[in-house]
Write an enzyme that holds these catalytic residues in place. Structure first.
Site, PDB file in Angstrom:
ATOM      1  N   HIS A  67       0.855  -1.190   0.000  1.00 28.65           N
ATOM      2  CA  HIS A  67       0.000   0.000   0.000  1.00 28.65           C
ATOM      3  C   HIS A  67       0.892   1.241   0.000  1.00 28.65           C
ATOM      4  CE1 HIS A  67      -3.153   2.821   0.921  1.00 28.65           C
ATOM      5  NE2 HIS A  67      -4.053   1.891   1.181  1.00 28.65           N
ATOM      6  N   TYR A  70      -0.658   6.878   2.388  1.00 28.90           N
ATOM      7  CA  TYR A  70      -1.953   7.476   2.012  1.00 28.90           C
ATOM      8  C   TYR A  70      -1.910   8.990   1.941  1.00 28.90           C
ATOM      9  CZ  TYR A  70      -2.307   7.236   7.128  1.00 28.90           C
ATOM     10  OH  TYR A  70      -2.049   7.323   8.470  1.00 28.90           O
ATOM     11  N   HIS A 211     -10.540  -4.916   0.257  1.00 24.32           N
ATOM     12  CA  HIS A 211     -10.272  -4.478   1.628  1.00 24.32           C
ATOM     13  C   HIS A 211     -11.537  -4.743   2.417  1.00 24.32           C
ATOM     14  CE1 HIS A 211      -6.813  -1.435   0.625  1.00 24.32           C
ATOM     15  NE2 HIS A 211      -6.415  -2.697   0.665  1.00 24.32           N
ATOM     16  N   ASP A 224     -15.431   7.553   5.589  1.00 22.51           N
ATOM     17  CA  ASP A 224     -14.224   6.730   5.646  1.00 22.51           C
ATOM     18  C   ASP A 224     -13.654   6.563   7.053  1.00 22.51           C
ATOM     19  OD1 ASP A 224     -11.951   5.254   5.194  1.00 22.51           O
ATOM     20  OD2 ASP A 224     -10.969   6.717   3.893  1.00 22.51           O
TER      21      ASP A 224
HETATM   22 ZN    ZN Z   1     -10.310   3.844   4.507  1.00 21.20          ZN
HETATM   23 FE    FE Z   2      -8.710   0.395   2.137  1.00 22.44          FE
HETATM   24 FE    FE Z   3      -6.241   2.359   1.417  1.00 22.98          FE
END
Ligand code: ZN
Ligand code: FE
Ligand code: FE
Length: 277
Positions: A67, A70, A211, A224
């Protein structure tokens, strides 16, 4: 065949993540390529990466997911910020060649007022600058909650990005259950309908990873905030349908719930239980 895992810390190295995953009953996992806030990455330990690859093969793991931090924004308005995202992704993809055949997932970005069209264009340009045709990693766009000016809260936006990349065969999608529910796709009451829509707009063949997160907020809240499985607005019953769905069941399913290792072990065991029809 089901593959379940969770997000793990890379701080003790690559092979260590494989062992940790195994110890909690996982057969896939996700990790940040570097500090999630976007700092410098540790120098790559090639022997450690090779050892992880051998371990994953021996243990019958599914594909794993790296990942991106972010905080990078591939469609930032400030040129320096956008350039930083490009350099980070380029460097991460070079490193991923030492873990060939896996996934590199990133949040498409936030257009910060430039407009969705400009955002989509910038993201596609970034992808075209960092993806090399011979690479062995598929880059995944994550479905987002549509918070603020986030790109990727609608399937159409992801499709638009993919339409503009030079190597669409190296681009896929990671569906985040919390994000799509927050974005207004009702996977609780109409999973089939949402997946039909995904197929119509993007194509299910592009769906590469899931996810698995419950949501702290109600449907279509664009917030989120992840919740433990069964403790949020999606509820345990929704996950029973998700993990058993024939379009999803063979994909790596990664938990990003607010948990420590023991909690993840329990959730992985739970997902395995409900995945048996
Ligand atoms: Zn998230
Ligand atoms: Fe995610
Ligand atoms: Fe993510």
């Amino acid at each position: 065949m089901h593959y379940f895992g969770c997000h793990l810390s890379p701080s003790a190295g690559y092979l260590a993540m494989g062992h940790t995953a195994r110890s909690i009953g996982a057969d896939t996992f996700q990790f940040f390529t570097r500090n999630p806030r976007g700092g410098k990455a540790k120098p790559l330990d090639e022997a450690d990466a090779a050892a992880l690859c051998a371990f994953l093969r021996e243990q019958g793991f599914g594909k794993i997911v790296a990942h991106a931090p972010y905080t990078i924004n591939a469609c930032a308005a400030v040129e320096r910020t956008k350039e930083f995202a490009l350099q980070t992704m380029e460097d991460d993809l070079c490193r991923m060649e030492h873990l060939p055949g896996n996934y590199y997932n990133f949040h498409p970005g936030s257009h910060v007022g430039q407009g969705m069209e400009a955002g989509i264009t910038a993201i596609a340009e970034t992808l075209n600058a960092v993806i090399r045709p011979q690479q062995k990693t598929v880059v995944l766009l994550e479905t987002m909650a549509g918070k603020g000016t986030e790109v990727g809260g609608k399937f159409e936006e992801l499709r638009e990005i993919i339409d503009r990349v030079k190597h669409p065969e190296l681009v896929g999608v990671c569906l985040d259950t919390c994000h799509v529910y927050d974005a207004g796709y009702d996977i609780v009451h109409d999973l089939d309908g949402v997946l039909t829509e995904f197929d119509r707009v993007i194509g299910l063949r592009r769906l590469c990873a899931i996810h698995v997160n419950d949501s702290r907020n109600p449907f279509s809240s664009h917030k989120d905030r992840h919740e433990k499985i069964g403790q949020g607005s999606l509820g345990a019953e929704a996950f029973r349908r998700i993990v058993c769905h024939e379009a999803l069941s063979s994909l790596p399913m990664i938990l990003e719930t607010p948990n420590e290792l023991a909690g993840y072990a329990e959730e992985i065991a739970f997902l395995r239980t409900i995945s048996v029809p």
